[in-house]
Design a protein around this motif. Structure first.
Motif, PDB file in Angstrom:
ATOM      1  N   GLY A  86       0.822  -1.205   0.000  1.00 52.48           N
ATOM      2  CA  GLY A  86       0.000   0.000   0.000  1.00 52.48           C
ATOM      3  C   GLY A  86       0.855   1.254   0.000  1.00 52.48           C
ATOM      4  N   VAL A  87       1.904   1.254   0.817  1.00 60.17           N
ATOM      5  CA  VAL A  87       2.793   2.419   0.873  1.00 60.17           C
ATOM      6  C   VAL A  87       3.485   2.631  -0.480  1.00 60.17           C
ATOM      7  CG1 VAL A  87       4.922   3.333   1.893  1.00 60.17           C
ATOM      8  CG2 VAL A  87       3.147   2.320   3.347  1.00 60.17           C
ATOM      9  N   VAL A 143       2.436   1.672  -3.486  1.00 58.91           N
ATOM     10  CA  VAL A 143       1.479   2.177  -4.464  1.00 58.91           C
ATOM     11  C   VAL A 143       1.166   3.648  -4.188  1.00 58.91           C
ATOM     12  CG1 VAL A 143      -0.900   1.987  -5.299  1.00 58.91           C
ATOM     13  CG2 VAL A 143       0.477  -0.078  -4.926  1.00 58.91           C
ATOM     14  N   ALA A 144       0.977   3.971  -2.921  1.00 64.40           N
ATOM     15  CA  ALA A 144       0.661   5.350  -2.556  1.00 64.40           C
ATOM     16  C   ALA A 144       1.782   6.282  -2.990  1.00 64.40           C
ATOM     17  CB  ALA A 144       0.427   5.460  -1.049  1.00 64.40           C
ATOM     18  N   SER A 145       3.030   5.847  -2.792  1.00 67.08           N
ATOM     19  CA  SER A 145       4.131   6.741  -3.180  1.00 67.08           C
ATOM     20  C   SER A 145       4.240   6.853  -4.694  1.00 67.08           C
ATOM     21  CB  SER A 145       5.456   6.288  -2.549  1.00 67.08           C
ATOM     22  OG  SER A 145       5.629   4.910  -2.736  1.00 67.08           O
ATOM     23  N   PHE A 153       1.734   6.664  -6.806  1.00 67.60           N
ATOM     24  CA  PHE A 153       0.651   7.563  -7.206  1.00 67.60           C
ATOM     25  C   PHE A 153       0.979   8.994  -6.796  1.00 67.60           C
ATOM     26  CE2 PHE A 153      -3.237   4.546  -7.732  1.00 67.60           C
ATOM     27  CZ  PHE A 153      -2.490   3.762  -8.591  1.00 67.60           C
ATOM     28  N   GLY A 154       1.664   9.109  -5.662  1.00 69.93           N
ATOM     29  CA  GLY A 154       2.083  10.436  -5.208  1.00 69.93           C
ATOM     30  C   GLY A 154       3.008  11.100  -6.217  1.00 69.93           C
ATOM     31  N   GLY A 202      -7.031   9.332  -7.373  1.00 70.13           N
ATOM     32  CA  GLY A 202      -7.530   9.006  -6.043  1.00 70.13           C
ATOM     33  C   GLY A 202      -8.470   7.813  -6.077  1.00 70.13           C
ATOM     34  N   ALA A 224      -6.506   4.784  -6.331  1.00 66.24           N
ATOM     35  CA  ALA A 224      -5.852   4.496  -5.055  1.00 66.24           C
ATOM     36  C   ALA A 224      -6.824   3.786  -4.104  1.00 66.24           C
ATOM     37  CB  ALA A 224      -5.329   5.790  -4.441  1.00 66.24           C
ATOM     38  N   PHE A 264      -6.579   0.130  -2.569  1.00 65.51           N
ATOM     39  CA  PHE A 264      -6.736  -0.045  -1.127  1.00 65.51           C
ATOM     40  C   PHE A 264      -7.789  -1.106  -0.824  1.00 65.51           C
ATOM     41  CE2 PHE A 264      -9.199   1.239   2.672  1.00 65.51           C
ATOM     42  CZ  PHE A 264      -8.236   1.009   3.653  1.00 65.51           C
ATOM     43  N   ALA A 285      -2.512  -1.231  -9.966  1.00 65.08           N
ATOM     44  CA  ALA A 285      -1.596  -0.152  -9.596  1.00 65.08           C
ATOM     45  C   ALA A 285      -0.528   0.037 -10.664  1.00 65.08           C
ATOM     46  CB  ALA A 285      -0.949  -0.446  -8.249  1.00 65.08           C
TER      47      ALA A 285
END
Lengths: 659, 388
Positions: A11-12, A14-16, A18-19, B294, B297, B301, B327
């Motif tokens: 998750g981290v 993917v989040a980064s 996307f960030g 978003g 995301a 999630f 992703a």
């Protein structure tokens, strides 16, 4: 390391990731990086304009082409694709190919500037084009392309109407659609209707690399051809008019050794103000401007000869006696009797004929030299009609004198004449202002009056005497078409047309309609009335008779010129066509300070036909031509012969009597 | 159903457990709807100019959407257990299609990727994506500790379709396989040392394939082109530059729906497929683009939540694999349109025009959804005794 932790790490990650995307988008969309990208884009594309074919110009039937555009195969140099050290090599090869001096090519390169793309030289043949393509390594940056090329199939014919094109000047460049390398109309219809004729250029957007090499085509917008003009010109009449005018000039030249002769002629349709033909001498060939390679020197030489002036609308001449027709009409309209000299007040019976006048050859005024008739000893007892036929100067001076004497008073006819009765009438007929014909550079001419006189006197312009005030003498000058009064041949034609057609002053037109590339009507230039004069009943009819008297009565100043109007074996009194023609000669005296004897008079003839139903008005002026009766009238006669369907004969000298 | 026994973990009835994941469904539905709108806005002007119906491409995509919904529903109705049993068949069927495409596939832009089925073309490499996730999940579910042998087996199972796809050739899909495989191995319990070694091996393989000319020249160019954005000889770079210009034009709030000049004027190539995000960013601006990212995301999630809630390792691994796949696609595709990553030809889930990928994505999500509705009552990792 348990599952939750592992999923959390994913998750981290993917989040980064996307960030990072969001960060990049922020920079791209919200910060000003956008501007730099646009700049970068502009450096990456190359936009090449494709010239739009200029519209055609046709005669009145839409058949004969006065100006057109043909695609010619030409060498196009793209300097962006030429490496600097190869330029000299290219110039030499192009010089050999096009047989243009290398120095000239170098100059063109410099003029067009670095990175410019431009056609070079004249049309090349298919085989030359192929040989260039086969040896393209010898011609770096060269392309063979069809380039629109302005053609004028009639060369000098109608050149002043058609005009020419050229490089834009500062004024042209103010127009949004004009760019530095464009060609714009500079003269004639090419100029007046430039925005209709020019069309919209097309555009090819090429994708290029940093070296400027073309990688592909991004976008291609084809050019929109310009609209075509249908003029009111009758090409047969136009050709005939030009040919005849040149003959008239030749006739004048018999007595002159040298000097530039300027001449102009107009054939106007009195029923709708259309220009049937319009000629100006000397003429030029518009195609010398087609590719913009006319040298400054050559242009100067031609310009010195005044070939680039359309004297029919730009030439300002004193009208001389041809203006007497206007005064004649005025006298009829307002019942103006000529002022009589004291000695004739008892002998000339103006009770019986208000227009009666005795011409003894001169008018006497205190402190001025006598004013003379052109005929020694005078014309004797004349009336208004006869005064026109014989062009009696003293008669028209006396009319002016009468206006002057009676100005601002309640006169015998029960009206008050303003001081500017004559000038106002002339202005109503279109003098002193542009006729607004659809051609550029038209001159307004001048109808002098007290206001004009005082203004020039105050400002010491040298156009008027320094002492004294506006007098009746100035008005008398106008009445015989002399003095400061200047007119264009077109103004004369418009005024005569109004006099014979019953008072309609037309705004003359030369373009009938504009049509687009698909021959759809874009614009119709309808006949337009500039002014309408209400003549008293009979005025127009009487005037027409008087005009006929000039060419067809024993005493008429153009009698000799119009002799034998019909076939040789038809006597004049049996020639029906001659009864339908009328006009007036004019000889404007121009004094040359250095040589008072030199014959530099301007010869005029303005006339109309057929008088019963006026259709054509012809105005002919030959500058330095001498006597109107001798030179201009015969020229006009031949034109009338053509228009009336008679067999035109040669232009031969008429009577020189009138001065 | 038995009465709750005090002190024992309470088992909820099956009916209660089958509550669908409305968040996931809502996200799929809204992204799909946006995709249809974007396809209309970018293909409309071009189709009109060609004389076709303005909405014809959108209508075509709508039929894929309907098919996808059906597939999603069927995938949800079958339980995760049943899907695990079907996995070898799905895998074998995929291999068959991949061989078939090599034989009969028609050549499109130097790549044989399609099986023509009359009105539509089937793209087996897209079908292979959920199939590979299924087979990896099935393989790795069998062992708690992932030994090197298991890793080798995994790579063998991924390798066969990967090679077949490479022959097509389709570089992007291979990269998807690689990323998904590494993520699933990680979730399956490989240790960090193994992951690092795998990463180094992958890098070596990439360098070797470039150096040894295994990759086609254009593939190398694609991969390296974005490193030199000024180099204009590449068609690829041109696409990306145009795309960036269009996106930059979107600014904060976008040029408005149907207003994008760059995309509407067809400056941006492959607008409806690989570069559909350009249309989103140009027309809806940073706000719209960020919202779309978003939504992805949240979807990822949700898949990770499904993974943690799954009742067995197969479910865990499959859901994590789907999360990785989504992703990766989103990152690589959007990264490509904004000039961050090379052009690889990976479509954007739900938005890009095209049936095969849309339907196979919905199939994968359907299976994940099935895992969700058949999930255990407590998070699996929390109860060590329940570990299989």
């Amino acid at each position: 390391m348990n599952l939750g932790w592992r999923l959390f790490s994913i998750g981290v990650l993917v989040a980064s990731l996307f960030g990072v995307l969001l960060l990049r988008l922020w920079f791209l969309q919200v910060t000003d990086i956008e501007a730099s990208l646009v700049v970068a884009f502009e450096q990456r594309v190359r936009v090449v304009e494709i010239e739009a074919p200029r519209g055609d110009i046709f005669d009145r039937d839409g058949k004969e082409l006065l100006a057109g555009t043909s695609a010619t195969l030409r060498v196009v140099v793209d300097r962006r694709l030429v490496e600097e050290d190869q330029e000299e090599f290219l110039v030499r090869n192009l010089s050999a190919l096009l047989t243009i001096p290398a120095s000239e090519i170098r100059r063109t390169f410099e003029e067009k500037g670095e990175g410019a793309r431009f056609p070079l030289g004249d049309q090349i043949s298919q085989s030359t084009g192929i040989s260039v393509l086969e040896n393209i390594e010898d011609f770096p940056g060269v392309a063979i392309e069809p380039v629109p090329f302005r053609v004028y199939p009639l060369a000098e014919t109608a050149s002043h109407i058609v005009g020419y094109i050229g490089s834009p000047d500062a004024e042209d460049l103010k127009r949004e659609e004009i760019e530095e390398n464009d060609r714009v109309g500079k003269f004639g219809l090419e100029s007046e209707y430039d925005s209709d004729l020019r069309g919209t250029p097309g555009r090819i957007t090429f994708r290029v690399n940093a070296e400027g090499e073309i990688l592909g085509v991004l976008e291609e917008i084809p050019p929109q051809p310009g609209g075509s003009l249908i003029t009111t010109i009758d090409m047969d009449a136009q050709r005939f008019l030009e040919e005849t005018l040149v003959s008239g000039v030749q006739l004048a030249r018999l007595t002159e050794d040298e000097g530039v002769f300027r001449a102009a002629a107009v054939v106007l349709d009195a029923t709708d103000g259309s220009i049937v033909a319009m000629a100006s001498v000397p003429a030029f060939d518009p195609s010398i401007f087609s590719d913009g390679r006319l040298s400054q020197e050559d242009w100067g030489k031609l310009s010195e000869k005044a070939v680039f002036n359309n004297f029919a609308i730009q030439g300002l001449f004193p009208p001389g006696s041809s203006f007497k027709v206007i005064v004649n009409a005025l006298a009829r309209q307002y019942r103006i009797s000529p002022a009589l000299e004291a000695e004739y007040r008892d002998t000339v019976d103006q009770e019986a004929d208000p227009t009666a006048f005795f011409s003894d050859g001169e008018l006497l005024f205190p402190e001025t030299p006598p004013l003379n008739d052109w005929k020694d000893g005078g014309h004797g007892l004349v009336d208004l009609s006869e005064s026109l036929a014989q062009s009696v100067n003293t008669y028209y001076w006396s009319i002016a004198l009468e206006i002057w004497n009676e100005r601002n008073l309640l006169n015998d006819t029960g009206v008050v004449w303003p001081e500017e009765l004559l000038q106002d009438f002339a202005r109503d007929l279109g003098f002193g202002d542009r006729t607004e014909i659809d051609l550029p550079f038209e001159q307004p001419g001048l109808v002098p009056d007290r206001e004009w006189f005082e203004l020039n006197q105050r400002n010491l312009t040298g156009l008027v005497r320094e002492e004294g005030s506006w007098t009746g003498g100035d008005l008398m000058n106008i009445a015989t078409g002399q003095g400061a009064l200047t007119v264009t041949p077109l103004q004369m034609a418009v005024a005569y047309a109004a006099l014979v057609n019953g008072g309609t002053v037309w705004e003359p037109r030369i373009v009938e309609s504009v049509r687009d590339g698909e021959n759809n009507l874009v614009f119709r230039n309808l006949p337009s009335v500039a002014n309408k004069i209400d003549f008293r009943p009979g005025v127009v009819e009487d005037l027409k008779d008087d005009l006929n008297g000039v060419v067809n009565s024993e005493t008429g100043t153009a009698k000799t010129a119009f002799e034998g109007f019909c076939e040789a074996d038809v006597p004049d009194d049996e020639c029906a066509a001659l009864q339908e023609v009328g006009g007036k000669t004019g000889t404007a005296e121009i004094f040359q300070a250095d040589d008072p004897d030199a014959e530099v008079d301007t010869a005029w003839f303005v006339g109309a036909a057929p008088l019963s139903e006026p259709k054509w008005v012809v105005a002919v002026v030959i500058d330095r031509g001498g006597s109107g009766g001798r030179v201009a009238a015969p020229t006009a006669r031949r034109i009338f012969q053509y228009l009336m369907g008679e067999t035109p004969d040669a232009v031969r000298p008429g009577d020189e009597s009138e001065r | 159903m038995s009465q709750p026994i005090p002190g024992q973990v309470q088992l909820r009835p099956q009916v209660e457990r089958s509550r669908p994941d409305f968040v996931m469904i809502t996200i799929i539905a809204s992204l799909t709807a946006l995709g249809l709108l974007m396809i209309l806005s970018t293909s409309g002007p071009r189709l009109e100019a060609e004389g076709a119906a303005r909405a014809s491409e959108m209508v075509r995509q709508s039929t894929f959407v309907v098919l996808g919904a059906v597939v999603f529903l069927v995938a949800t109705i079958l339980s995760d257990r049943q899907w695990r049993l079907l996995t070898p068949w799905v895998y074998a069927g995929t291999l068959f299609l991949l061989v078939l495409v090599l034989i009969i596939g028609e050549l499109i832009q130097g790549a044989a990727r399609w099986i023509p089925l009359g009105v539509v073309n089937l793209q087996p490499s897209e079908v292979a994506k959920p199939a590979v996730i299924l087979i990896l999940a099935a393989l790795l579910a069998g062992a708690v500790k992932v030994k090197w042998l298991r890793i080798l087996q995994a790579f063998a199972l991924v390798g066969v379709p990967a090679v077949l796809i490479f022959l097509q050739p389709d570089l992007g899909t291979m990269l998807v396989f690689g990323f998904v495989a590494v993520v699933m191995l990680f979730v399956a319990g490989t240790d960090v040392r193994q992951i690092v070694i795998l990463g180094l091996l992958a890098l070596a393989a990439l360098i070797f394939s470039i150096e040894a000319n295994v990759l086609q020249e254009y593939q190398v160019k694609r991969l390296t082109g974005f490193l030199n954005p000024g180099e204009q000889t590449l068609e690829i770079n041109y696409n990306q530059n145009q795309s960036q210009i269009a996106i930059a034009g979107g600014s904060m709030f976008g040029q408005g729906l149907f207003e994008g000049t760059q995309t509407n004027l067809a400056f941006v190539p492959a607008q409806t497929t690989d570069f559909i995000f350009t249309a989103v960013a140009e027309q809806l601006g940073f706000v719209g683009a960020a919202t779309v990212i978003g939504l992805y995301a949240v979807l990822v999630f949700r898949l990770l939540v499904i993974s943690s809630a799954a009742r067995d390792r197969f479910g865990q691994l499959f859901a994590a694999g789907m999360a990785a796949m989504i992703a990766f696609h989103v990152f690589v595709n959007i990264g490509m349109t904004i000039g961050l990553l090379p052009v690889t030809g990976l479509p954007l889930p739900f938005l890009s025009f095209g049936g095969s990928f849309y339907i196979s994505t919905l199939f994968g999500l359907g299976v994940a959804h099935s895992i969700w509705v058949h999930r255990s009552r407590v998070p699996l990792g929390a109860v060590p005794s329940r570990t299989v």
